[in-house]
Design a protein around this motif. Structure first.
Motif, PDB file in Angstrom:
ATOM      1  N   TYR A  32       0.131  -4.152   2.895  1.00  0.00           N
ATOM      2  CA  TYR A  32       0.762  -4.084   1.484  1.00  0.00           C
ATOM      3  C   TYR A  32       2.045  -4.375   1.708  1.00  0.00           C
ATOM      4  O   TYR A  32       2.788  -5.031   0.762  1.00  0.00           O
ATOM      5  N   TYR A  33       2.832  -3.488   2.561  1.00  0.00           N
ATOM      6  CA  TYR A  33       4.192  -4.135   2.990  1.00  0.00           C
ATOM      7  C   TYR A  33       4.461  -5.453   3.258  1.00  0.00           C
ATOM      8  O   TYR A  33       5.638  -5.903   2.549  1.00  0.00           O
ATOM      9  N   TYR A  36       4.119  -7.212  -0.298  1.00  0.00           N
ATOM     10  CA  TYR A  36       5.178  -7.155  -1.081  1.00  0.00           C
ATOM     11  C   TYR A  36       6.569  -7.861  -0.377  1.00  0.00           C
ATOM     12  O   TYR A  36       7.305  -8.479  -1.118  1.00  0.00           O
ATOM     13  N   PHE A  37       6.573  -7.803   0.669  1.00  0.00           N
ATOM     14  CA  PHE A  37       7.835  -8.374   1.497  1.00  0.00           C
ATOM     15  C   PHE A  37       7.823  -9.995   1.207  1.00  0.00           C
ATOM     16  O   PHE A  37       8.583 -10.648   1.022  1.00  0.00           O
TER      17      PHE A  37
END
Length: 56
Positions: A32-33, A36-37
């Protein structure tokens, strides 16, 4: 006298299951990170492209 803790192998199995579940959860958060990044990088890139192409 009966042992209240049951079979020691059961505790190891339960611990392994909990550890694997936690590892899966953490791996999902890493993805997820990362998503998003990468999404944020693209938004910044599009804004910069727009600014450069519309500059006087």
């Amino acid at each position: 006298m009966p042992d209240d803790h049951g079979d020691p192998g059961d505790l190891d199995d339960e611990s392994d299951r909990r550890h694997l579940a936690l590892e899966k959860k953490r791996e999902r958060f890493v993805w997820y990170y990362l998503a998003y990044f990468l999404f944020g990088i693209h938004i910044v890139a599009f804004v910069m492209i727009y600014a450069v192409t519309h500059a006087k």
